[in-house]
Scaffold this motif. Structure first.
Motif, PDB file in Angstrom:
ATOM      1  N   VAL A   1       0.837  -1.202   0.000  1.00  0.00           N
ATOM      2  CA  VAL A   1       0.000   0.000   0.000  1.00  0.00           C
ATOM      3  C   VAL A   1       0.870   1.248   0.000  1.00  0.00           C
ATOM      4  CG1 VAL A   1      -1.716   1.305   1.296  1.00  0.00           C
ATOM      5  CG2 VAL A   1      -1.903  -1.182   1.144  1.00  0.00           C
ATOM      6  N   ILE A   2       1.973   1.217   0.762  1.00  0.00           N
ATOM      7  CA  ILE A   2       2.883   2.369   0.813  1.00  0.00           C
ATOM      8  C   ILE A   2       3.500   2.631  -0.562  1.00  0.00           C
ATOM      9  CG2 ILE A   2       5.034   3.241   1.786  1.00  0.00           C
ATOM     10  CD1 ILE A   2       4.372   1.740   4.350  1.00  0.00           C
ATOM     11  N   ILE A   3       3.978   1.562  -1.210  1.00  0.00           N
ATOM     12  CA  ILE A   3       4.588   1.707  -2.539  1.00  0.00           C
ATOM     13  C   ILE A   3       3.562   2.261  -3.532  1.00  0.00           C
ATOM     14  CG2 ILE A   3       5.591   0.454  -4.479  1.00  0.00           C
ATOM     15  CD1 ILE A   3       6.843  -1.452  -2.425  1.00  0.00           C
ATOM     16  N   LYS A   4       2.360   1.692  -3.487  1.00  0.00           N
ATOM     17  CA  LYS A   4       1.306   2.146  -4.396  1.00  0.00           C
ATOM     18  C   LYS A   4       0.953   3.601  -4.123  1.00  0.00           C
ATOM     19  CE  LYS A   4      -2.748   0.286  -3.825  1.00  0.00           C
ATOM     20  NZ  LYS A   4      -3.879  -0.666  -3.828  1.00  0.00           N
ATOM     21  N   GLY A   5       0.838   3.962  -2.848  1.00  0.00           N
ATOM     22  CA  GLY A   5       0.483   5.327  -2.488  1.00  0.00           C
ATOM     23  C   GLY A   5       1.546   6.332  -2.905  1.00  0.00           C
ATOM     24  N   VAL A   6       2.811   6.003  -2.666  1.00  0.00           N
ATOM     25  CA  VAL A   6       3.905   6.906  -3.049  1.00  0.00           C
ATOM     26  C   VAL A   6       3.969   7.050  -4.566  1.00  0.00           C
ATOM     27  CG1 VAL A   6       6.412   7.194  -3.046  1.00  0.00           C
ATOM     28  CG2 VAL A   6       5.246   6.472  -0.963  1.00  0.00           C
ATOM     29  N   SER A   7       3.752   5.951  -5.286  1.00  0.00           N
ATOM     30  CA  SER A   7       3.779   5.997  -6.756  1.00  0.00           C
ATOM     31  C   SER A   7       2.696   6.927  -7.282  1.00  0.00           C
ATOM     32  CB  SER A   7       3.589   4.590  -7.330  1.00  0.00           C
ATOM     33  OG  SER A   7       4.625   3.722  -6.912  1.00  0.00           O
ATOM     34  N   PHE A   8       1.476   6.781  -6.766  1.00  0.00           N
ATOM     35  CA  PHE A   8       0.382   7.654  -7.203  1.00  0.00           C
ATOM     36  C   PHE A   8       0.627   9.100  -6.784  1.00  0.00           C
ATOM     37  CE2 PHE A   8      -2.401   3.852  -7.782  1.00  0.00           C
ATOM     38  CZ  PHE A   8      -2.871   4.173  -9.044  1.00  0.00           C
ATOM     39  N   LEU A   9       1.197   9.276  -5.587  1.00  0.00           N
ATOM     40  CA  LEU A   9       1.442  10.636  -5.099  1.00  0.00           C
ATOM     41  C   LEU A   9       2.464  11.353  -5.978  1.00  0.00           C
ATOM     42  CD1 LEU A   9       0.793  12.674  -2.860  1.00  0.00           C
ATOM     43  CD2 LEU A   9       2.706  11.716  -1.551  1.00  0.00           C
ATOM     44  N   LEU A  10       3.557  10.662  -6.330  1.00  0.00           N
ATOM     45  CA  LEU A  10       4.571  11.267  -7.196  1.00  0.00           C
ATOM     46  C   LEU A  10       4.009  11.540  -8.587  1.00  0.00           C
ATOM     47  CD1 LEU A  10       7.739   9.192  -6.219  1.00  0.00           C
ATOM     48  CD2 LEU A  10       7.278  11.586  -5.692  1.00  0.00           C
ATOM     49  N   GLN A  11       3.272  10.561  -9.121  1.00  0.00           N
ATOM     50  CA  GLN A  11       2.696  10.736 -10.456  1.00  0.00           C
ATOM     51  C   GLN A  11       1.724  11.913 -10.479  1.00  0.00           C
ATOM     52  OE1 GLN A  11      -0.418   8.025 -11.992  1.00  0.00           O
ATOM     53  NE2 GLN A  11       1.018   7.508 -13.615  1.00  0.00           N
ATOM     54  N   THR A  12       0.871  11.984  -9.476  1.00  0.00           N
ATOM     55  CA  THR A  12      -0.125  13.056  -9.425  1.00  0.00           C
ATOM     56  C   THR A  12       0.519  14.411  -9.191  1.00  0.00           C
ATOM     57  OG1 THR A  12      -1.738  11.478  -8.523  1.00  0.00           O
ATOM     58  CG2 THR A  12      -2.242  13.821  -8.296  1.00  0.00           C
ATOM     59  N   GLY A  13       1.417  14.481  -8.204  1.00  0.00           N
ATOM     60  CA  GLY A  13       2.039  15.760  -7.860  1.00  0.00           C
ATOM     61  C   GLY A  13       2.895  16.315  -8.984  1.00  0.00           C
ATOM     62  N   LEU A  14       3.811  15.480  -9.498  1.00  0.00           N
ATOM     63  CA  LEU A  14       4.705  15.947 -10.561  1.00  0.00           C
ATOM     64  C   LEU A  14       3.949  16.191 -11.863  1.00  0.00           C
ATOM     65  CD1 LEU A  14       7.817  13.666  -9.923  1.00  0.00           C
ATOM     66  CD2 LEU A  14       7.539  16.076  -9.338  1.00  0.00           C
ATOM     67  N   GLY A  15       2.988  15.307 -12.162  1.00  0.00           N
ATOM     68  CA  GLY A  15       2.210  15.478 -13.391  1.00  0.00           C
ATOM     69  C   GLY A  15       1.369  16.744 -13.368  1.00  0.00           C
ATOM     70  N   THR A  16       0.715  17.002 -12.232  1.00  0.00           N
ATOM     71  CA  THR A  16      -0.087  18.223 -12.107  1.00  0.00           C
ATOM     72  C   THR A  16       0.794  19.463 -12.196  1.00  0.00           C
ATOM     73  OG1 THR A  16      -1.700  17.059 -10.717  1.00  0.00           O
ATOM     74  CG2 THR A  16      -1.707  19.461 -10.632  1.00  0.00           C
ATOM     75  N   LEU A  17       1.953  19.419 -11.531  1.00  0.00           N
ATOM     76  CA  LEU A  17       2.887  20.547 -11.579  1.00  0.00           C
ATOM     77  C   LEU A  17       3.384  20.791 -13.003  1.00  0.00           C
ATOM     78  CD1 LEU A  17       4.674  22.662 -10.169  1.00  0.00           C
ATOM     79  CD2 LEU A  17       6.364  20.850  -9.801  1.00  0.00           C
ATOM     80  N   GLY A  18       3.806  19.724 -13.677  1.00  0.00           N
ATOM     81  CA  GLY A  18       4.339  19.869 -15.036  1.00  0.00           C
ATOM     82  C   GLY A  18       3.311  20.420 -16.005  1.00  0.00           C
ATOM     83  N   ASN A  19       2.104  19.862 -15.980  1.00  0.00           N
ATOM     84  CA  ASN A  19       1.059  20.336 -16.891  1.00  0.00           C
ATOM     85  C   ASN A  19       0.639  21.771 -16.573  1.00  0.00           C
ATOM     86  OD1 ASN A  19       0.064  18.114 -18.815  1.00  0.00           O
ATOM     87  ND2 ASN A  19       0.210  17.015 -16.880  1.00  0.00           N
ATOM     88  N   THR A  20       0.584  22.117 -15.286  1.00  0.00           N
ATOM     89  CA  THR A  20       0.217  23.477 -14.906  1.00  0.00           C
ATOM     90  C   THR A  20       1.258  24.484 -15.378  1.00  0.00           C
ATOM     91  OG1 THR A  20      -0.948  22.645 -12.943  1.00  0.00           O
ATOM     92  CG2 THR A  20      -0.359  24.979 -12.966  1.00  0.00           C
ATOM     93  N   VAL A  21       2.533  24.140 -15.219  1.00  0.00           N
ATOM     94  CA  VAL A  21       3.614  25.038 -15.663  1.00  0.00           C
ATOM     95  C   VAL A  21       3.544  25.268 -17.172  1.00  0.00           C
ATOM     96  CG1 VAL A  21       6.117  25.205 -15.966  1.00  0.00           C
ATOM     97  CG2 VAL A  21       5.180  24.538 -13.751  1.00  0.00           C
ATOM     98  N   VAL A  22       3.369  24.186 -17.943  1.00  0.00           N
ATOM     99  CA  VAL A  22       3.305  24.327 -19.407  1.00  0.00           C
ATOM    100  C   VAL A  22       2.073  25.131 -19.807  1.00  0.00           C
ATOM    101  CG1 VAL A  22       3.122  23.081 -21.597  1.00  0.00           C
ATOM    102  CG2 VAL A  22       4.591  22.192 -19.781  1.00  0.00           C
ATOM    103  N   LEU A  23       0.936  24.852 -19.169  1.00  0.00           N
ATOM    104  CA  LEU A  23      -0.294  25.575 -19.502  1.00  0.00           C
ATOM    105  C   LEU A  23      -0.157  27.067 -19.190  1.00  0.00           C
ATOM    106  CD1 LEU A  23      -3.157  25.101 -20.586  1.00  0.00           C
ATOM    107  CD2 LEU A  23      -3.927  24.797 -18.244  1.00  0.00           C
ATOM    108  N   LEU A  24       0.417  27.404 -18.040  1.00  0.00           N
ATOM    109  CA  LEU A  24       0.628  28.808 -17.690  1.00  0.00           C
ATOM    110  C   LEU A  24       1.633  29.470 -18.632  1.00  0.00           C
ATOM    111  CD1 LEU A  24       0.724  28.655 -13.776  1.00  0.00           C
ATOM    112  CD2 LEU A  24      -1.121  29.497 -15.235  1.00  0.00           C
ATOM    113  N   THR A  25       2.608  28.695 -19.083  1.00  0.00           N
ATOM    114  CA  THR A  25       3.583  29.229 -20.044  1.00  0.00           C
ATOM    115  C   THR A  25       2.910  29.588 -21.353  1.00  0.00           C
ATOM    116  OG1 THR A  25       5.341  27.884 -19.048  1.00  0.00           O
ATOM    117  CG2 THR A  25       5.743  28.760 -21.259  1.00  0.00           C
TER     118      THR A  25
END
Length: 315
Positions: free
Chosen positions: A5-29
């Motif tokens: 559960v920890i591995i799954k949670g960390v994987s989703f957390l990294l994917q969600t956090g970094l993905g949201t950040l990356g897409n938001t930065v490009v969209l704002l750019t």
């Protein structure tokens, strides 16, 4: 807490956090480019819309999935599930459709002059982008309209047969026929667009190969190629990236169609791999698009003196 559960949670957390950040930065750019330059090249218009669709996908699917993995329950009621699942289905459909649109646009742009019809198409192609966006939204809103009717909040007790257990919501198809028809309709649409994008990308690769041979024959190789060549290579890479994760996603999806009760682990694996494209694509766009990269670097350089000044004042 279980290690799995920890591995799954960390994987989703990294994917969600970094993905949201990356897409938001490009969209704002892209928003900054539109604000400062008052226009956006056609390819960047398509990429901007793709980034918006991928951001919408991450927010409606990966955010609640991550919260569920970490033990949060009763996130949504029935109406909330209907809205979130419907928005996710549309975002996922737009992601594949706009990637296909990007590939076809680049193929037509690079194609050599082949008569008056192709010349006219090239001339009007930029003006067709916004109507195509509207058509894709309407098409996918119509195709995905069944999703809200089957979406409900989780109930206490066992999960019924032919139900996709998403953790935060259930998609209850009630019978095998509805289950298979829904899966077949979604898969048919996705496979059609993926086949079209792979065909147009193959054509782009053929054109790039011919161009490379021509450059060698006249002994004038260009370092890295022109802007159109770099853009074409970036588009092909995005298509390959999508095709890889699309293949993994659909192998799992076909398996899910063959069983009455789907394990939450299998559903989580499908969510993770189907969201990898939305997570990785903005970072590829940043690295391959010179204008986006330059804007981000410029913003970072401007922010650094302000941070240094603030630190000096604090001291």
């Amino acid at each position: 807490m279980d290690l799995c559960v920890i591995i799954k949670g960390v994987s989703f957390l990294l994917q969600t956090g970094l993905g949201t950040l990356g897409n938001t930065v490009v969209l704002l750019t892209y928003c900054n480019i539109v604000y400062t330059e008052r226009k956006l090249p056609p390819v960047d218009m398509i990429l901007g819309h793709l980034v918006f669709a991928n951001l919408m996908l991450l927010l409606t699917r990966c955010v609640p999935q991550t919260m569920t993995v970490f033990g949060l329950r009763d996130l949504l009621n029935d109406p909330g599930c209907k809205v979130v699942i419907y928005a996710y289905r549309i975002a996922r459909a737009l992601s594949v459709c706009i990637t296909c649109m990007l590939s076809v646009f680049q193929a037509v742009t690079l194609s050599p002059a082949g008569g008056p019809c192709l010349s006219k198409l090239k001339a009007v192609l930029p003006s067709l982008i916004l109507p195509t966006f509207a058509a894709l939204w309407l098409l996918n809103m119509a195709i995905c309209i069944a999703a809200p009717f089957f979406s409900i909040a989780p109930r206490n007790g066992t999960v019924p047969a032919f139900t996709l257990n998403l953790g935060f919501c259930h998609v209850d198809f009630r019978d095998y026929l509805s289950y298979v028809i829904n899966g077949a309709a979604v898969s048919a649409r996705d496979f059609a667009f993926v086949a079209l994008m792979l065909g147009s990308s193959s054509y782009i690769l053929l054109l790039l190969h011919r161009h490379s041979l021509q450059m060698k024959s006249i002994r004038r190789p260009q370092q890295g190629g022109g802007a159109e060549t770099r853009a074409a290579k970036a588009v092909v890479t995005l298509v390959v990236l999508y095709a890889v994760f699309f293949g993994i996603d659909n192998v799992i999806w076909i398996y899910m169609l063959t069983v009455a009760k789907v394990s939450p682990v299998v559903a989580d694996m499908r969510v993770f791999f189907s969201s990898c494209y939305a997570f990785l694509s903005p970072f590829f766009i940043i690295s391959s698009n010179k204008k986006v990269k330059a804007k981000i670097m410029c913003a970072a350089d401007q922010a650094q003196p302000q941070m240094d000044t603030q630190e000096s004042n604090d001291k």
